[in-house]
Scaffold this motif. Structure first.
Motif, PDB file in Angstrom:
ATOM      1  N   GLY A 132       0.806  -1.213   0.000  1.00 50.48           N
ATOM      2  CA  GLY A 132       0.000   0.000   0.000  1.00 50.48           C
ATOM      3  C   GLY A 132       0.839   1.263   0.000  1.00 50.48           C
ATOM      4  O   GLY A 132       1.997   1.267   0.423  1.00 50.48           O
ATOM      5  N   GLU A 133       0.221   2.346  -0.438  1.00 47.29           N
ATOM      6  CA  GLU A 133       0.955   3.600  -0.648  1.00 47.29           C
ATOM      7  C   GLU A 133       1.623   4.109   0.627  1.00 47.29           C
ATOM      8  O   GLU A 133       2.732   4.616   0.594  1.00 47.29           O
ATOM      9  CB  GLU A 133       0.000   4.668  -1.192  1.00 47.29           C
ATOM     10  N   HIS A 134       0.956   3.996   1.760  1.00 52.59           N
ATOM     11  CA  HIS A 134       1.484   4.561   3.006  1.00 52.59           C
ATOM     12  C   HIS A 134       1.921   3.494   4.004  1.00 52.59           C
ATOM     13  O   HIS A 134       2.128   3.798   5.181  1.00 52.59           O
ATOM     14  CB  HIS A 134       0.431   5.459   3.659  1.00 52.59           C
ATOM     15  N   CYS A 135       2.060   2.261   3.542  1.00 49.57           N
ATOM     16  CA  CYS A 135       2.361   1.172   4.477  1.00 49.57           C
ATOM     17  C   CYS A 135       3.698   1.353   5.193  1.00 49.57           C
ATOM     18  O   CYS A 135       3.826   1.023   6.371  1.00 49.57           O
ATOM     19  CB  CYS A 135       2.316  -0.178   3.754  1.00 49.57           C
ATOM     20  N   VAL A 136       4.699   1.873   4.489  1.00 53.12           N
ATOM     21  CA  VAL A 136       5.998   2.040   5.157  1.00 53.12           C
ATOM     22  C   VAL A 136       5.931   3.124   6.235  1.00 53.12           C
ATOM     23  O   VAL A 136       6.617   3.040   7.252  1.00 53.12           O
ATOM     24  CB  VAL A 136       7.126   2.340   4.142  1.00 53.12           C
ATOM     25  N   SER A 137       5.080   4.133   6.015  1.00 58.01           N
ATOM     26  CA  SER A 137       4.900   5.160   7.054  1.00 58.01           C
ATOM     27  C   SER A 137       4.178   4.575   8.261  1.00 58.01           C
ATOM     28  O   SER A 137       4.514   4.895   9.410  1.00 58.01           O
ATOM     29  CB  SER A 137       4.100   6.340   6.494  1.00 58.01           C
ATOM     30  N   ILE A 138       3.190   3.714   8.004  1.00 63.00           N
ATOM     31  CA  ILE A 138       2.482   3.050   9.098  1.00 63.00           C
ATOM     32  C   ILE A 138       3.445   2.138   9.855  1.00 63.00           C
ATOM     33  O   ILE A 138       3.410   2.062  11.087  1.00 63.00           O
ATOM     34  CB  ILE A 138       1.270   2.268   8.557  1.00 63.00           C
ATOM     35  N   ALA A 139       4.312   1.455   9.111  1.00 64.83           N
ATOM     36  CA  ALA A 139       5.315   0.591   9.761  1.00 64.83           C
ATOM     37  C   ALA A 139       6.165   1.408  10.731  1.00 64.83           C
ATOM     38  O   ALA A 139       6.425   0.976  11.862  1.00 64.83           O
ATOM     39  CB  ALA A 139       6.203  -0.065   8.702  1.00 64.83           C
ATOM     40  N   LEU A 140       6.605   2.581  10.291  1.00 71.64           N
ATOM     41  CA  LEU A 140       7.427   3.449  11.145  1.00 71.64           C
ATOM     42  C   LEU A 140       6.693   3.788  12.443  1.00 71.64           C
ATOM     43  O   LEU A 140       7.288   3.782  13.533  1.00 71.64           O
ATOM     44  CB  LEU A 140       7.779   4.723  10.374  1.00 71.64           C
ATOM     45  N   GLN A 141       5.389   4.062  12.333  1.00 72.61           N
ATOM     46  CA  GLN A 141       4.609   4.386  13.529  1.00 72.61           C
ATOM     47  C   GLN A 141       4.523   3.194  14.480  1.00 72.61           C
ATOM     48  O   GLN A 141       4.596   3.353  15.705  1.00 72.61           O
ATOM     49  CB  GLN A 141       3.206   4.834  13.123  1.00 72.61           C
ATOM     50  N   TRP A 142       4.368   1.995  13.916  1.00 72.49           N
ATOM     51  CA  TRP A 142       4.300   0.812  14.780  1.00 72.49           C
ATOM     52  C   TRP A 142       5.628   0.581  15.491  1.00 72.49           C
ATOM     53  O   TRP A 142       5.661   0.184  16.658  1.00 72.49           O
ATOM     54  CB  TRP A 142       3.901  -0.424  13.979  1.00 72.49           C
ATOM     55  N   PHE A 143       6.739   0.830  14.814  1.00 70.03           N
ATOM     56  CA  PHE A 143       8.046   0.662  15.464  1.00 70.03           C
ATOM     57  C   PHE A 143       8.217   1.667  16.601  1.00 70.03           C
ATOM     58  O   PHE A 143       8.791   1.341  17.650  1.00 70.03           O
ATOM     59  CB  PHE A 143       9.177   0.777  14.448  1.00 70.03           C
ATOM     60  N   ASN A 144       7.725   2.881  16.394  1.00 66.04           N
ATOM     61  CA  ASN A 144       7.791   3.862  17.475  1.00 66.04           C
ATOM     62  C   ASN A 144       6.929   3.433  18.660  1.00 66.04           C
ATOM     63  O   ASN A 144       7.314   3.635  19.819  1.00 66.04           O
ATOM     64  CB  ASN A 144       7.348   5.235  16.963  1.00 66.04           C
ATOM     65  N   LYS A 145       5.760   2.832  18.358  1.00 64.30           N
ATOM     66  CA  LYS A 145       4.924   2.317  19.441  1.00 64.30           C
ATOM     67  C   LYS A 145       5.629   1.174  20.170  1.00 64.30           C
ATOM     68  O   LYS A 145       5.568   1.067  21.393  1.00 64.30           O
ATOM     69  CB  LYS A 145       3.571   1.854  18.893  1.00 64.30           C
ATOM     70  N   ALA A 146       6.278   0.297  19.405  1.00 68.79           N
ATOM     71  CA  ALA A 146       7.003  -0.824  20.016  1.00 68.79           C
ATOM     72  C   ALA A 146       8.058  -0.304  20.984  1.00 68.79           C
ATOM     73  O   ALA A 146       8.241  -0.848  22.081  1.00 68.79           O
ATOM     74  CB  ALA A 146       7.645  -1.684  18.928  1.00 68.79           C
TER      75      ALA A 146
END
Length: 408
Positions: A132-146
């Motif tokens: 998806g177009e913004h999936c890598v940005s969403i991934a970054l947010q999940w890593f910050n949450k982790a």
């Protein structure tokens, strides 16, 4: 490794699909998630059954472990949800299914429990592999949450995102900080990447050979210890270091041993690398068959590189493979976000080879690969733009606005 069908009934998880229809935006919308977090139920009987399942996994009884975890996950136990998610991610006792893995992780992360940070990390990894177009940005947010939920391994992926400008602007100060934090936290695979940058002065940084060798030495000690303790990832990294002769003398035999160890522990990347090593020599017919088996296992685990390389072998009709299977493999590789597959399928659409000719689809795929920093996609995109100057504007004019797209 034995696998059951991915059709195991998880009816109570079906409601999670509603949230995923918007790419899990609720899950990455910031502080709204934490107040709604559920508490983990403490039940000694359930904990004992989870330990039993984990023990079965360690001795290769994947199907039996998956049965236990499925029963517990259907009752909403977060630890079972987490471990079953990993099973679907890796094909442990079930067919690998990244969408099912994400459903399980998305439900588990709603709980405040011991593996919450690691669950967020796993979600980040899955979004990294999505197209998806913004999936890598969403991934970054999940890593910050982790990281916020006390899972320091997130430093490893955050370092890569800032180093390569994935889902954010490149920021080497941030990258170096995360690399150092990962090294201090004891993640030697990340420490080796840090040593590489220090040694080569990549990204216009100042080379520091002494520091590079210091961190490399520290990383090698950590990798060997973790690999001998059963870490598939560490064994894979050692295989790559010895294969490439990085910080050590090149030794293909030692590299193959480490790849085999990692592959037997279930690492799809090692299966892929091992297959490559076998084919790179002067393989016999039996060795070719073994290499293709490793590629096939990695592909079944949805490893993007394995899917793409198998597709390329099909396209070249190597090793008795036919061209007919290439498009399906490339499509699967694109679904898990592999940019090399985007380039290959773009070329097929541009020529009308095995698919109906469509310059628009070719341009879209090449652009998607280029957006992920894939140089082959960048070159092919430039070729398309030179040959068809109006194509970029025509493609952009027909794009669906990003706000209406589903992610992942």
């Amino acid at each position: 490794m034995s696998r059951k069908s991915s059709g195991i009934k998880l009816w109570k998880l079906a409601v999670v699909g509603v949230a995923l229809g918007t790419a899990g935006f609720v899950a990455v919308s910031g502080p709204a998630l934490q107040p709604s977090a559920k508490s983990e139920r403490i039940d000694p009987t359930i904990e004992e059954r989870i330990k039993q399942a984990r023990g079965l996994q360690k001795v290769g009884r994947w199907d039996d472990a998956a049965d236990i975890l499925t029963q517990l996950a259907s009752d909403g136990h977060p630890v079972a949800l987490f471990h079953l998610g990993r099973a679907y991610k890796n094909g442990w006792g079930v067919d690998a299914d990244l969408n099912q893995a994400r459903l399980l992780f998305m439900e588990a992360v709603r709980y405040s429990f011991a593996y919450r940070g690691e669950t967020a990390y796993e979600l980040g990894r899955l979004f990294q592999r999505s197209a998806g177009e913004h999936c890598v940005s969403i991934a970054l947010q999940w890593f910050n949450k982790a990281l916020a939920w006390d899972y320091p391994k997130a430093h490893v992926q955050l370092a890569k995102h800032y180093e390569r400008g994935i889902g954010t602007e490149r920021n080497m100060v941030q990258a170096f900080d995360h690399y150092e934090q990962a090294a201090i936290a004891g993640y030697p695979s990340s420490t080796i990447n840090y040593a590489r940058i220090l040694l080569t002065g990549r990204y216009n940084t100042v080379p520091d050979t002494a520091q590079a060798l210091f961190w490399a030495s520290r990383a090698m000690e950590g990798l060997e210890k973790k690999a001998r303790d059963g870490s598939a990832s560490a064994a894979k990294t050692l295989g790559r270091i010895y294969r490439d002769g990085e910080f050590v003398d090149k030794n293909t035999s030692t590299a193959e041993d480490w790849f085999l160890r990692s592959a037997e522990l279930g690492d799809a990347g090692a299966m892929h690398d091992l297959g490559h090593m076998i084919l790179a020599g002067d393989p016999s017919g039996e060795e070719i068959e073994t290499a293709l088996e490793w590629f096939d296992l990695a592909a079944k685990a949805r490893h993007g590189g394995a899917l793409t390389n198998l597709a390329r072998m099909h396209l070249k009709e190597q090793y008795g493979l036919t061209r007919d299977g290439a498009v399906t493999l490339l499509t699967e590789a694109i679904e898990v976000g592999h940019p090399g597959a985007m380039e290959e399928l773009a070329k097929l659409y541009a020529k009308g080879d095995l698919v109906e000719k469509s310059l628009k689809k070719a341009h879209e795929l090449a652009q998607k690969g280029a957006d992920r920093g894939h140089q082959g996609s960048v070159r092919f995109l430039n070729e398309l733009n030179e040959k068809h100057p109006t194509l970029a504007s025509e493609t952009a004019a027909t794009q669906i606005p990003a706000s209406t797209k589903k992610e992942g």
